[in-house]
Design a protein around this motif. Structure first.
Motif, PDB file in Angstrom:
ATOM      1  N   SER A 212       0.819  -1.208   0.000  1.00 11.92           N
ATOM      2  CA  SER A 212       0.000   0.000   0.000  1.00 11.92           C
ATOM      3  C   SER A 212       0.856   1.263   0.000  1.00 11.92           C
ATOM      4  CB  SER A 212      -0.927   0.007   1.218  1.00 11.92           C
ATOM      5  OG  SER A 212      -0.166  -0.051   2.423  1.00 11.92           O
ATOM      6  N   VAL A 213       2.070   1.178   0.586  1.00  6.98           N
ATOM      7  CA  VAL A 213       2.964   2.344   0.604  1.00  6.98           C
ATOM      8  C   VAL A 213       3.355   2.720  -0.824  1.00  6.98           C
ATOM      9  CG1 VAL A 213       5.172   3.236   1.410  1.00  6.98           C
ATOM     10  CG2 VAL A 213       3.829   1.704   2.877  1.00  6.98           C
ATOM     11  N   ARG A 214       3.703   1.712  -1.627  1.00 12.05           N
ATOM     12  CA  ARG A 214       4.074   1.975  -3.013  1.00 12.05           C
ATOM     13  C   ARG A 214       2.883   2.542  -3.803  1.00 12.05           C
ATOM     14  NH1 ARG A 214       5.354  -3.022  -6.765  1.00 12.05           N
ATOM     15  NH2 ARG A 214       3.076  -3.035  -6.726  1.00 12.05           N
ATOM     16  N   GLU A 215       1.715   1.963  -3.597  1.00 16.73           N
ATOM     17  CA  GLU A 215       0.537   2.438  -4.312  1.00 16.73           C
ATOM     18  C   GLU A 215       0.231   3.893  -3.990  1.00 16.73           C
ATOM     19  OE1 GLU A 215      -2.560  -0.240  -3.298  1.00 16.73           O
ATOM     20  OE2 GLU A 215      -1.643  -1.995  -4.278  1.00 16.73           O
ATOM     21  N   ASP A 216       0.279   4.230  -2.695  1.00 16.95           N
ATOM     22  CA  ASP A 216       0.008   5.620  -2.299  1.00 16.95           C
ATOM     23  C   ASP A 216       1.065   6.569  -2.855  1.00 16.95           C
ATOM     24  OD1 ASP A 216      -2.192   4.743  -0.953  1.00 16.95           O
ATOM     25  OD2 ASP A 216      -1.189   4.656   1.013  1.00 16.95           O
ATOM     26  N   LEU A 217       2.326   6.132  -2.823  1.00 24.05           N
ATOM     27  CA  LEU A 217       3.413   6.980  -3.302  1.00 24.05           C
ATOM     28  C   LEU A 217       3.252   7.265  -4.798  1.00 24.05           C
ATOM     29  CD1 LEU A 217       6.127   8.366  -2.683  1.00 24.05           C
ATOM     30  CD2 LEU A 217       7.243   6.211  -3.318  1.00 24.05           C
ATOM     31  N   VAL A 218       2.967   6.212  -5.585  1.00 21.53           N
ATOM     32  CA  VAL A 218       2.813   6.386  -7.040  1.00 21.53           C
ATOM     33  C   VAL A 218       1.574   7.228  -7.341  1.00 21.53           C
ATOM     34  CG1 VAL A 218       2.405   5.186  -9.212  1.00 21.53           C
ATOM     35  CG2 VAL A 218       4.031   4.255  -7.569  1.00 21.53           C
ATOM     36  N   LYS A 219       0.503   6.998  -6.613  1.00 27.90           N
ATOM     37  CA  LYS A 219      -0.718   7.769  -6.840  1.00 27.90           C
ATOM     38  C   LYS A 219      -0.506   9.249  -6.556  1.00 27.90           C
ATOM     39  CE  LYS A 219      -5.592   7.859  -5.528  1.00 27.90           C
ATOM     40  NZ  LYS A 219      -6.650   7.235  -4.669  1.00 27.90           N
ATOM     41  N   ASN A 220       0.177   9.553  -5.451  1.00 29.35           N
ATOM     42  CA  ASN A 220       0.442  10.957  -5.116  1.00 29.35           C
ATOM     43  C   ASN A 220       1.371  11.598  -6.136  1.00 29.35           C
ATOM     44  OD1 ASN A 220      -1.143  10.763  -2.834  1.00 29.35           O
ATOM     45  ND2 ASN A 220       0.564  10.154  -1.516  1.00 29.35           N
ATOM     46  N   PHE A 221       2.369  10.824  -6.587  1.00 30.75           N
ATOM     47  CA  PHE A 221       3.297  11.359  -7.573  1.00 30.75           C
ATOM     48  C   PHE A 221       2.571  11.692  -8.881  1.00 30.75           C
ATOM     49  CE2 PHE A 221       6.023  10.443 -11.239  1.00 30.75           C
ATOM     50  CZ  PHE A 221       6.962  11.446 -11.096  1.00 30.75           C
ATOM     51  N   CYS A 222       1.696  10.776  -9.325  1.00 34.27           N
ATOM     52  CA  CYS A 222       0.941  11.017 -10.571  1.00 34.27           C
ATOM     53  C   CYS A 222       0.019  12.224 -10.415  1.00 34.27           C
ATOM     54  CB  CYS A 222       0.148   9.763 -10.943  1.00 34.27           C
ATOM     55  SG  CYS A 222       1.176   8.344 -11.417  1.00 34.27           S
ATOM     56  N   SER A 223      -0.588  12.353  -9.267  1.00 33.87           N
ATOM     57  CA  SER A 223      -1.481  13.500  -9.047  1.00 33.87           C
ATOM     58  C   SER A 223      -0.708  14.808  -9.109  1.00 33.87           C
ATOM     59  CB  SER A 223      -2.180  13.356  -7.690  1.00 33.87           C
ATOM     60  OG  SER A 223      -2.982  12.196  -7.662  1.00 33.87           O
ATOM     61  N   ARG A 224       0.500  14.832  -8.516  1.00 35.98           N
ATOM     62  CA  ARG A 224       1.308  16.055  -8.580  1.00 35.98           C
ATOM     63  C   ARG A 224       1.734  16.358 -10.014  1.00 35.98           C
ATOM     64  NH1 ARG A 224       4.017  13.736  -4.244  1.00 35.98           N
ATOM     65  NH2 ARG A 224       5.858  13.433  -5.574  1.00 35.98           N
ATOM     66  N   GLU A 225       2.059  15.291 -10.774  1.00 31.31           N
ATOM     67  CA  GLU A 225       2.469  15.489 -12.154  1.00 31.31           C
ATOM     68  C   GLU A 225       1.341  16.090 -12.997  1.00 31.31           C
ATOM     69  OE1 GLU A 225       5.360  14.729 -14.190  1.00 31.31           O
ATOM     70  OE2 GLU A 225       6.224  15.038 -12.200  1.00 31.31           O
ATOM     71  N   LEU A 226       0.102  15.681 -12.709  1.00 33.26           N
ATOM     72  CA  LEU A 226      -1.039  16.133 -13.509  1.00 33.26           C
ATOM     73  C   LEU A 226      -1.671  17.416 -12.980  1.00 33.26           C
ATOM     74  CD1 LEU A 226      -2.777  12.702 -14.210  1.00 33.26           C
ATOM     75  CD2 LEU A 226      -1.347  14.042 -15.755  1.00 33.26           C
ATOM     76  N   THR A 227      -1.127  17.957 -11.884  1.00 35.74           N
ATOM     77  CA  THR A 227      -1.699  19.195 -11.345  1.00 35.74           C
ATOM     78  C   THR A 227      -1.576  20.332 -12.346  1.00 35.74           C
ATOM     79  OG1 THR A 227      -1.169  18.526  -9.076  1.00 35.74           O
ATOM     80  CG2 THR A 227      -1.580  20.862  -9.465  1.00 35.74           C
ATOM     81  N   SER A 228      -0.416  20.472 -12.913  1.00 36.70           N
ATOM     82  CA  SER A 228      -0.215  21.554 -13.895  1.00 36.70           C
ATOM     83  C   SER A 228      -1.066  21.313 -15.139  1.00 36.70           C
ATOM     84  CB  SER A 228       1.257  21.653 -14.271  1.00 36.70           C
ATOM     85  OG  SER A 228       1.717  20.430 -14.820  1.00 36.70           O
ATOM     86  N   TYR A 229      -1.212  20.042 -15.556  1.00 33.54           N
ATOM     87  CA  TYR A 229      -2.062  19.722 -16.711  1.00 33.54           C
ATOM     88  C   TYR A 229      -3.511  20.130 -16.444  1.00 33.54           C
ATOM     89  CZ  TYR A 229      -4.884  16.856 -19.876  1.00 33.54           C
ATOM     90  OH  TYR A 229      -5.819  16.422 -20.785  1.00 33.54           O
ATOM     91  N   ARG A 230      -3.965  19.822 -15.242  1.00 35.00           N
ATOM     92  CA  ARG A 230      -5.347  20.153 -14.889  1.00 35.00           C
ATOM     93  C   ARG A 230      -5.557  21.667 -14.894  1.00 35.00           C
ATOM     94  NH1 ARG A 230      -5.193  17.683 -10.667  1.00 35.00           N
ATOM     95  NH2 ARG A 230      -6.176  15.686 -11.217  1.00 35.00           N
ATOM     96  N   GLN A 231      -4.569  22.406 -14.402  1.00 35.64           N
ATOM     97  CA  GLN A 231      -4.704  23.865 -14.346  1.00 35.64           C
ATOM     98  C   GLN A 231      -4.657  24.484 -15.747  1.00 35.64           C
ATOM     99  OE1 GLN A 231      -1.457  24.918 -11.797  1.00 35.64           O
ATOM    100  NE2 GLN A 231      -2.551  24.386  -9.888  1.00 35.64           N
ATOM    101  N   ILE A 232      -3.794  23.934 -16.595  1.00 32.72           N
ATOM    102  CA  ILE A 232      -3.637  24.508 -17.939  1.00 32.72           C
ATOM    103  C   ILE A 232      -4.872  24.272 -18.797  1.00 32.72           C
ATOM    104  CG2 ILE A 232      -2.328  24.323 -20.090  1.00 32.72           C
ATOM    105  CD1 ILE A 232       0.133  23.667 -18.397  1.00 32.72           C
ATOM    106  N   PHE A 233      -5.367  23.046 -18.833  1.00 43.53           N
ATOM    107  CA  PHE A 233      -6.414  22.689 -19.784  1.00 43.53           C
ATOM    108  C   PHE A 233      -7.817  22.805 -19.207  1.00 43.53           C
ATOM    109  CE2 PHE A 233      -2.647  20.740 -21.576  1.00 43.53           C
ATOM    110  CZ  PHE A 233      -2.781  21.048 -22.924  1.00 43.53           C
TER     111      PHE A 233
END
Length: 826
Positions: A212-233
């Protein structure tokens, strides 16, 4: 043997007094037999006595041996039990020592592992505080293995204390790893050179922790990566349909620029893969909102461009993460290859095409790969196909409407430009517009299947159905129509169809074209069923369209028959204008017969060369059901027929019959013409029989009519009398005479000459009442009288019609039943 049987035996042995001389020899023979039997019985009794004594002795010996064996077995069992007791007494002290050794060994091992666990936990705590991730990962693996040995001792206070301490250390590691990964993607990795290596080591710690630690870490990382995408588009500037391509360019650029960053993650984490899944789900949500919030219908060009770019992006993801192109080979709808149209058709071409209202230029579709591969990453269980593009499905109505409009415009143009002629040297005899219709349908199918294989493709297939039905309607409208209006009604031509040689060719082309469309429509449905999603395949059906083309074929062939029949009407009218009542001699066949022959010579060869055998056979059946009864009824339209006129008409009838029977040979299609020949022969023989009745003398006209036309009606018989020129008083006498004997006929009148029936009707046998009446009429006349009256009919009396009558009477003599058999019964 009982007494009665003994007496019978004696009487059988000595039946006469003379045979009693053999009593003494017989008695001697019987006494010898008795002595032999007694001796055998005595020997058997002695043998049985000796055998019984020996058997008892053997049984006693066996019983003793069994008792001795049982005693020995019991003795052995007793000795074995004594040996086992002795062994247990010897090993009792050894077992105690063995158990003591085992417990001491287990205790020493547990204490040693406990010491190792305490030491490992302390070292892990130091490593965690110093963020020595690489060493901590190995140490954590060792601690986890050591902890597994103390699962049975978890209630012991010391073990509980260690487990709680380990839990706190893991929590510290989680916090440190999460904090370090939060700086990833912020630019710090370029400032701190060892940050990426530290994070790579941190991944080892994460793998050692819970999944679960890996899953949460990857999920949070992907969310941070897509934050700028969400704001732009989500902004007003880029939240548009025509900016869809920039979304996919953003994520591809992001993956490319951060390529070094992705290397820190173990391949088993599928970080890029999971990031793309998150991106696709977010993009789908945003595009769905954009499409749903549009106040007006989306521009078709922009819609197709966005969908095409989305499909391309999905294909790229499928290829990148272990899948392949999902496209299926569309194939050729009409069985033709499109070798000259293999260039790639881009969505920009489609957009330009629709912006120009799809005027004239068609850009060919690209080659597509066969089969649909598994698009899921091993272990990931996800398929990128349709993850974004499926949101376009509810909004593709504008595309379908425009495709239908375009196809209809093409269809109208093709029909307007159709010459209704076949190019010289063509082997198909099919209108070029039909092939062009399926060509544009195939192109439309390729365009759509490159974009979607779901409900939109099914809706487009329904458009194809409407297009083909419209084309069938236009083929139907091109068929020649019957005359209408005041002039046609006044001239008696209302509803009649007049066809020229060109019209006949066009009708044949329409038949062949409809047959081609019927076949190709079925192949189109099969092709679409292979391409479309499996759950929609059952809805792909072209049966209604095929029924439309079948109706066109039937109507075209019937029109062809009516057109040929209209040509015959001119000659039939000429036949009624011949002065049959005043002909002085019988000559060659009349002009109207020559006219009939010319009509067939000019039409039939062309029809035979243009129509396929199955449809030419259908045409023959329809033609036979028209021409035979038509000619028969046309005889009644003549005013009056003299004996010479009847003989001339009989000659003409034979000529017409020969001409009609020669139609299959004239068309060079003789296979399967048996039913046509049979029906024409029967119908024309009826006409010959009618003329034989007209030729017969007045005193025998009723007898001849009953014999040759048993299916006739009283009204028809009266019309025959009119044709013979009899006065009403003479007719009445004949009718009264017949009515005294019985009704002439009890069967219904024959079908009208203009009716068209699909099958040749069978000739009914005369009813019993007619047979009895006929028998009563002809019973007084011998066979010689019948032949004499036939010879008195004048020239032509021995023609086919009367030969048929004589053949029937000859055959009737050898039969045991039937109406004609009664002609020869006094």
């Amino acid at each position: 043997m009982d007494k009665s049987n003994a007496l019978d035996y004696i009487n059988q042995m000595f039946p006469t007094e003379a045979s009693l001389s053999g009593v003494e020899p017989l008695m001697q023979k019987i006494h010898n037999e008795i002595r032999r039997v007694d001796a055998g019985i005595l020997a058997a009794v002695r043998q049985q006595s000796n055998s019984g004594t020996k058997a008892k002795e053997d049984l006693a010996a066996a019983t003793g041996a069994v008792k001795e064996l049982m005693y020995k077995i019991h003795e052995i069992k007793t000795k074995a039990e004594q040996s086992e007791t002795m062994v247990q007494e010897i090993c009792r002290d050894i077992k105690k020592l063995d158990f003591a050794k085992k417990h001491i060994t287990t205790t020493i091992t547990a204490l040693h592992r406990l010491t190792m666990l305490v030491s490992a936990v302390e070292k892990l705590q130091v490593m965690a505080s110093k963020r020595q991730y690489k060493e901590a990962a190995a140490q954590l693996e060792a601690v986890n293995q050591l902890c597994s040995h103390f699962e049975a001792y978890r209630d012991i206070p010391k073990i509980t204390e260690l487990r709680e301490k380990l839990k706190n250390i893991k929590q510290i590691l989680k916090s440190h790893v999460s904090s370090d990964f939060s700086s990833l993607g912020t630019g710090k990795e370029t400032e701190e050179t060892n940050l990426l290596q530290q994070l790579s080591d941190a991944c080892l710690v994460v793998d050692a922790l819970e999944p679960s630690v890996r899953e949460d870490l990857v999920k949070n990382f992907c969310s941070r990566e897509l934050t700028s995408y969400r704001q732009i588009f989500e902004g007003a500037e880029l939240a548009k349909l025509d900016k869809t391509e920039r979304r996919y360019a953003w994520i591809k650029r992001r993956l490319r620029t951060n390529e070094e960053i992705w290397k820190i993650f173990p391949p088993s984490w599928h970080v890029e893969y999971l990031l793309c899944i998150q991106f696709c789900k977010l993009t789908r949500t945003q595009l769905d909102e954009i499409l749903s919030n549009m106040k007006e219908k989306p521009d078709v060009g922009n819609l197709l461009l966005a969908l095409q770019r989305t499909k391309e992006f999905e294909d790229e993801l499928a290829d990148k993460f272990g899948g392949g192109s999902p496209s299926k080979d569309i194939g050729s709808d009409n069985g033709e290859t499109d070798s000259g149209e293999n260039t790639t058709q881009t969505v920009l071409d489609i957009r330009k095409k629709y912006e120009k209202k799809l005027a004239s230029h068609d850009v060919s579709a690209n080659h597509e790969k066969d089969g649909q591969k598994d698009l899921s990453v091993p272990g990931a269980g996800f398929n990128f196909q349709g993850i974004i593009s499926s949101c376009f499905e509810p909004h593709m109505t504008v595309y379908i409407e425009l495709e239908e409009k375009t196809l209809m415009e093409h269809l109208e143009k093709l029909v307007q430009e159709e010459t209704w002629e076949i190019e010289e040297g063509s082997q198909t005899n099919i209108l070029s517009s039909s092939m062009q219709v399926f060509l544009i349908i195939r192109r439309s199918l390729k365009r759509c299947s490159a974009l979607t294989k779901s409900q939109t493709l099914l809706n487009l297939f329904k458009v194809f159905q409407r297009i083909l039905k419209s084309y069938a309607t236009k083929l139907f409208a091109r068929l020649p129509k019957g005359g209408t209006g005041i002039v046609a009604a006044a001239t008696g031509m209302d509803g009649q169809i007049k066809t020229s040689d060109k019209d006949e060719r066009v009708i044949c082309y329409i038949v062949n074209t409809a047959e081609y469309c019927h076949k190709t429509a079925g192949e189109l449905a099969e092709n679409v069923a292979k391409i479309i999603d499996s759950q929609l395949a059952d809805a792909v059906d072209m049966s209604e369209v095929q029924d439309e083309f079948s109706a066109v074929i039937t109507k075209a062939l019937v029109t062809l028959v009516h057109g040929l029949e209209s040509k015959f009407d001119i000659e039939m009218a000429a036949m009624t204008r011949v002065p049959w009542a005043t002909l002085e001699s019988v000559g060659d066949q009349s002009e109207y017969v020559n006219g009939i022959n010319l009509i067939l010579i000019s039409s039939i060869p062309a029809l035979g060369s243009l129509l396929s055998p199955i449809y030419f056979q259908f045409f023959l059946d329809k033609l036979a059901s028209c021409l035979g009864p038509h000619f028969y009824q046309n005889i009644f339209k003549c005013k009056q027929i003299s004996e010479t006129g009847a003989q001339q008409m009989l000659l003409d009838t034979q000529a017409v019959k020969t001409i009609l029977l020669d139609i299959p040979s004239l068309a060079r299609q003789t296979s399967g013409a048996a039913s046509y020949t049979k029906y024409i022969s029967r119908e024309m023989s009826k006409a010959e029989a009618l003329l034989k009745v007209i030729l017969s003398p007045v005193d025998s006209v009723a007898d001849t009519y009953r014999a040759l036309l048993p299916e006739g009606t009283p009204l028809e018989f009266q019309r025959i009398l009119d044709l013979k020129g009899l006065k009403k008083t003479d007719q009445q006498n004949i009718l009264d005479d017949i009515n005294k004997r019985g009704p002439v006929i009890t069967q219904p009148p024959p079908l009208a000459a203009t009716s068209i029936v699909p099958a040749v009707p069978s000739v009914p046998s005369p009813p019993a009442s007619i047979a009895s009446t006929t028998s009563g009429i002809i019973s007084a006349a011998s066979r010689e009288d019948v032949l004499t009256r036939a010879a008195a009919l004048g020239r032509g009396a021995a023609t086919t019609g009367f030969k048929r009558f004589l053949a029937l009477t000859e055959a009737a003599k050898d039969r045991k039943d039937g109406p004609f058999r009664k002609l020869f019964n006094p």
